[in-house]
Design a protein around this motif. Structure first.
Motif, PDB file in Angstrom:
ATOM      1  N   TYR A  30       0.805  -1.228   0.000  1.00 65.14           N
ATOM      2  CA  TYR A  30       0.000   0.000   0.000  1.00 65.14           C
ATOM      3  C   TYR A  30       0.838   1.278   0.000  1.00 65.14           C
ATOM      4  CZ  TYR A  30      -3.994  -3.059   1.020  1.00 65.14           C
ATOM      5  OH  TYR A  30      -4.965  -4.031   0.957  1.00 65.14           O
ATOM      6  N   ASN A  31       2.180   1.112   0.012  1.00 66.24           N
ATOM      7  CA  ASN A  31       3.071   2.281   0.026  1.00 66.24           C
ATOM      8  C   ASN A  31       2.771   3.267   1.137  1.00 66.24           C
ATOM      9  OD1 ASN A  31       4.924   1.821  -2.036  1.00 66.24           O
ATOM     10  ND2 ASN A  31       3.334   2.232  -3.570  1.00 66.24           N
ATOM     11  N   VAL A  32       2.550   2.749   2.328  1.00 66.00           N
ATOM     12  CA  VAL A  32       2.319   3.645   3.470  1.00 66.00           C
ATOM     13  C   VAL A  32       3.237   3.176   4.606  1.00 66.00           C
ATOM     14  CG1 VAL A  32      -0.088   4.188   2.930  1.00 66.00           C
ATOM     15  CG2 VAL A  32       0.431   2.197   4.347  1.00 66.00           C
ATOM     16  N   SER A  33       3.488   4.066   5.550  1.00 66.47           N
ATOM     17  CA  SER A  33       4.350   3.648   6.655  1.00 66.47           C
ATOM     18  C   SER A  33       3.537   3.427   7.930  1.00 66.47           C
ATOM     19  CB  SER A  33       5.415   4.717   6.914  1.00 66.47           C
ATOM     20  OG  SER A  33       4.754   5.940   7.183  1.00 66.47           O
ATOM     21  N   TRP A  34       2.228   3.736   7.835  1.00 69.25           N
ATOM     22  CA  TRP A  34       1.409   3.658   9.042  1.00 69.25           C
ATOM     23  C   TRP A  34      -0.018   3.248   8.665  1.00 69.25           C
ATOM     24  CZ3 TRP A  34      -2.846   6.686  10.682  1.00 69.25           C
ATOM     25  CH2 TRP A  34      -3.190   6.536  12.036  1.00 69.25           C
ATOM     26  N   PHE A  35      -0.667   2.428   9.485  1.00 69.75           N
ATOM     27  CA  PHE A  35      -2.035   1.980   9.183  1.00 69.75           C
ATOM     28  C   PHE A  35      -3.012   2.514  10.220  1.00 69.75           C
ATOM     29  CE2 PHE A  35       0.699  -1.142   7.187  1.00 69.75           C
ATOM     30  CZ  PHE A  35       0.136  -1.225   5.922  1.00 69.75           C
ATOM     31  N   PRO A  36      -4.113   3.141   9.770  1.00 68.36           N
ATOM     32  CA  PRO A  36      -5.082   3.675  10.739  1.00 68.36           C
ATOM     33  C   PRO A  36      -5.813   2.562  11.500  1.00 68.36           C
ATOM     34  CG  PRO A  36      -5.939   3.865   8.489  1.00 68.36           C
ATOM     35  CD  PRO A  36      -4.516   3.404   8.364  1.00 68.36           C
ATOM     36  N   GLU A  37      -5.994   1.403  10.868  1.00 65.46           N
ATOM     37  CA  GLU A  37      -6.708   0.273  11.472  1.00 65.46           C
ATOM     38  C   GLU A  37      -8.062   0.679  12.057  1.00 65.46           C
ATOM     39  OE1 GLU A  37      -4.807  -3.000  13.282  1.00 65.46           O
ATOM     40  OE2 GLU A  37      -2.783  -2.254  12.979  1.00 65.46           O
ATOM     41  N   ASP A  38      -8.808   1.475  11.320  1.00 67.38           N
ATOM     42  CA  ASP A  38     -10.127   1.884  11.827  1.00 67.38           C
ATOM     43  C   ASP A  38     -11.261   1.329  10.957  1.00 67.38           C
ATOM     44  OD1 ASP A  38      -9.686   3.377   9.575  1.00 67.38           O
ATOM     45  OD2 ASP A  38      -9.794   5.338  10.562  1.00 67.38           O
ATOM     46  N   GLY A  39     -10.940   0.342  10.117  1.00 61.80           N
ATOM     47  CA  GLY A  39     -11.962  -0.268   9.253  1.00 61.80           C
ATOM     48  C   GLY A  39     -12.450  -1.591   9.819  1.00 61.80           C
ATOM     49  N   ALA A  40     -12.814  -2.501   8.913  1.00 64.54           N
ATOM     50  CA  ALA A  40     -13.327  -3.818   9.317  1.00 64.54           C
ATOM     51  C   ALA A  40     -12.253  -4.605  10.075  1.00 64.54           C
ATOM     52  CB  ALA A  40     -13.771  -4.589   8.077  1.00 64.54           C
ATOM     53  N   SER A  41     -12.703  -5.570  10.905  1.00 62.34           N
ATOM     54  CA  SER A  41     -11.777  -6.365  11.725  1.00 62.34           C
ATOM     55  C   SER A  41     -11.379  -7.678  11.059  1.00 62.34           C
ATOM     56  CB  SER A  41     -12.446  -6.703  13.060  1.00 62.34           C
ATOM     57  OG  SER A  41     -12.557  -5.545  13.833  1.00 62.34           O
ATOM     58  N   PHE A  42     -10.096  -8.005  11.162  1.00 56.02           N
ATOM     59  CA  PHE A  42      -9.568  -9.250  10.607  1.00 56.02           C
ATOM     60  C   PHE A  42      -8.724  -9.977  11.662  1.00 56.02           C
ATOM     61  CE2 PHE A  42     -10.504  -6.395   7.201  1.00 56.02           C
ATOM     62  CZ  PHE A  42     -11.047  -7.199   6.203  1.00 56.02           C
ATOM     63  N   PRO A  43      -9.370 -10.651  12.623  1.00 54.28           N
ATOM     64  CA  PRO A  43      -8.593 -11.373  13.630  1.00 54.28           C
ATOM     65  C   PRO A  43      -7.978 -12.632  13.009  1.00 54.28           C
ATOM     66  CG  PRO A  43     -10.953 -11.419  14.148  1.00 54.28           C
ATOM     67  CD  PRO A  43     -10.818 -10.782  12.819  1.00 54.28           C
ATOM     68  N   ILE A  44      -6.683 -12.781  13.185  1.00 49.39           N
ATOM     69  CA  ILE A  44      -5.967 -13.906  12.572  1.00 49.39           C
ATOM     70  C   ILE A  44      -5.725 -14.977  13.640  1.00 49.39           C
ATOM     71  CG2 ILE A  44      -3.761 -14.533  11.475  1.00 49.39           C
ATOM     72  CD1 ILE A  44      -3.964 -11.334  10.619  1.00 49.39           C
ATOM     73  N   ARG A  45      -5.875 -16.245  13.235  1.00 47.73           N
ATOM     74  CA  ARG A  45      -5.622 -17.347  14.179  1.00 47.73           C
ATOM     75  C   ARG A  45      -4.595 -18.272  13.558  1.00 47.73           C
ATOM     76  NH1 ARG A  45      -9.903 -19.199  18.015  1.00 47.73           N
ATOM     77  NH2 ARG A  45     -10.838 -17.256  18.697  1.00 47.73           N
ATOM     78  N   VAL A  46      -3.667 -18.712  14.383  1.00 48.80           N
ATOM     79  CA  VAL A  46      -2.632 -19.602  13.862  1.00 48.80           C
ATOM     80  C   VAL A  46      -2.491 -20.815  14.776  1.00 48.80           C
ATOM     81  CG1 VAL A  46      -0.836 -18.229  14.995  1.00 48.80           C
ATOM     82  CG2 VAL A  46      -0.204 -19.793  13.182  1.00 48.80           C
ATOM     83  N   ALA A  47      -2.391 -21.987  14.163  1.00 51.00           N
ATOM     84  CA  ALA A  47      -2.238 -23.222  14.945  1.00 51.00           C
ATOM     85  C   ALA A  47      -1.017 -23.971  14.420  1.00 51.00           C
ATOM     86  CB  ALA A  47      -3.482 -24.083  14.809  1.00 51.00           C
ATOM     87  N   PHE A  48      -0.014 -24.146  15.279  1.00 54.37           N
ATOM     88  CA  PHE A  48       1.190 -24.900  14.917  1.00 54.37           C
ATOM     89  C   PHE A  48       1.009 -26.363  15.281  1.00 54.37           C
ATOM     90  CE2 PHE A  48       3.722 -21.050  14.485  1.00 54.37           C
ATOM     91  CZ  PHE A  48       4.743 -21.454  13.624  1.00 54.37           C
ATOM     92  N   MET A  49       1.329 -27.240  14.329  1.00 51.66           N
ATOM     93  CA  MET A  49       1.315 -28.672  14.608  1.00 51.66           C
ATOM     94  C   MET A  49       2.556 -29.253  13.942  1.00 51.66           C
ATOM     95  SD  MET A  49      -0.059 -31.130  16.027  1.00 51.66           S
ATOM     96  CE  MET A  49      -0.864 -32.657  16.090  1.00 51.66           C
ATOM     97  N   LYS A  50       3.489 -29.785  14.727  1.00 48.54           N
ATOM     98  CA  LYS A  50       4.735 -30.347  14.190  1.00 48.54           C
ATOM     99  C   LYS A  50       5.416 -29.366  13.236  1.00 48.54           C
ATOM    100  CE  LYS A  50       3.320 -35.136  14.746  1.00 48.54           C
ATOM    101  NZ  LYS A  50       2.665 -36.265  14.097  1.00 48.54           N
TER     102      LYS A  50
END
Length: 394
Positions: free
Chosen positions: A129-149
């Motif tokens: 996006y060629n920006v150095s900072w994100f406002p993060e005031d839009g829709a939510s994107f919660p990320i989940r990660v599961a490690f297995m082996k």
């Protein structure tokens, strides 16, 4: 973008994968993988909406971004940064790694995994996006990660609040069973809406309410909202309208049912009645205050599906042998009934006085429980002319 195919991950209780798999196939989507506690399937944008609105036995729907192998934090950073996050997260998107867990892997600190991945995603999106900072005031994107082996499965949560929260349970009593688990257990039985169903320990009413929603073909998610409703670039608005419209068209409250919930606790019944009303199925359920030893029913071929007390507290433990022998006694007094009960109490069968025909191990949270199945005989096949006479054929 609507024809694009996604891989979606649906987590569920350990031991109930087959029930969820059946549900996904019934919705018309293709399964790509079944593992312990989760089913992965292929769907388009409409499928994201359908899965959230219609599936009864999953906790949430994750949009799978990738699987990456990482044994060091450097590897995790580079692998995460290489993923096409801009496909999902717009410039004003609010994104964070909401949950990380790790089994048999070199990287095991959830907080370190979370912060490294967040940094990597920021780096990636800065470049795109060629920006150095994100406002993060839009829709939510919660990320989940599961490690297995050492392999991390990375997904974005489309649901938000867990799907077991249907929106009807305003009042609960202690140790309620979740709505998703109750649904899955009912689906493991051959119960159909024209058969009697009684829960003699109904608590706040979860089993009878979920059964009534199934009987009325009421989608569990039709009265709540989901995070991905705000992801208009991934799931067009009309997908949600389609799903909810179909859900509303399918509801049929004009059916005859015999679904009952008993409890000795007046407060629990008050909660159960309020919850049933909130769910819109109060007309299909009869709640009554009575102890299990006074449970009898005139009709044959019914079902008991219940979650009796386990005696988690010491003073309750002493009362269990008596209680379970009363369950057994009431059950023996019923004509050709089947009984299904979930409990962690290990002497359930001996106190009931009969060995279960089947039992399966199910993890309810961290608690190992057994779903005991006492099978009654199948009812005789009714002829069509008989059903017409009884008015059960529309």
């Amino acid at each position: 973008m609507s024809t694009e195919k996604f891989e979606l991950i649906a987590p569920c209780h350990f031991g109930l994968e087959a029930v969820l798999k059946r549900e996904i196939l019934d919705l018309g989507y293709e399964i790509s993988k079944v593992e312990d506690g989760k089913v992965t399937f292929l769907a388009d944008a409409q499928g994201i909406a359908d899965a959230n609105v219609f599936l009864r036995t999953t906790e949430r729907i994750l949009l799978k971004v990738a699987e990456v192998k990482a044994e060091t934090f450097d590897e995790l950073f580079e692998a995460t940064k290489a993923l096409p996050w801009e496909r999902y997260i717009p410039q004003d998107g609010k994104f964070w790694v909401a949950k990380a867990n790790s089994v048999k892997s070199k990287l095991f600190s959830p907080s370190d995994i979370q912060s490294i991945m967040k940094k990597a995603i920021v780096e990636r999106l800065k470049g795109v996006y060629n920006v150095s900072w994100f406002p993060e005031d839009g829709a939510s994107f919660p990320i989940r990660v599961a490690f297995m082996k050492d392999v991390a499965t990375i997904g974005i949560d489309t649901s938000g609040v867990s799907l077991h929260k249907r929106g009807y349970r305003q009042m609960t009593v202690k140790a309620p069973i979740t709505e998703t688990l109750a649904s899955a257990l009912i689906m493991l039985t051959p119960w159909k809406k024209d058969r009697s169903l009684v829960d003699p320990f109904c608590g706040s009413g979860t089993f009878p309410i979920e059964a009534a929603m199934m009987a009325a073909d009421m989608a569990p998610g039709m009265n709540r909202s989901f995070l991905a409703e705000d992801w208009k670039h991934v799931v067009p608005r009309r997908c949600w309208y389609n799903a909810v419209e179909e859900a509303q068209d399918r509801v049929n409250l004009k059916i005859e049912t015999d679904i009952q919930g008993y409890d000795i606790d007046a407060e629990a019944l008050k909660a159960a009645r309020a919850n049933a009303k909130m769910a819109g199925v109060d007309s299909l359920i009869h709640f009554q205050q009575r102890p299990v030893k006074e449970f009898h029913h005139p009709k044959p071929y019914g079902f008991i599906i219940t979650n009796p007390p386990y005696g988690e507290r010491l003073e309750e433990k002493a009362a269990l042998p008596q209680l379970y022998s009363e369950i057994g006694e009431s059950y023996r007094g019923l004509d050709k009934w089947s009984m299904y009960l979930i409990t962690s109490y290990d002497k359930a069968e001996s106190d009931i006085g009969r060995k279960a025909d089947k039992n399966r191990k199910i993890y309810n949270g961290m608690l190992k429980t057994y779903f005991y199945q006492f099978l009654g005989p199948k009812p005789p096949k009714r002829s069509q002319s008989q059903e017409k006479k009884e008015g059960t054929i529309e």
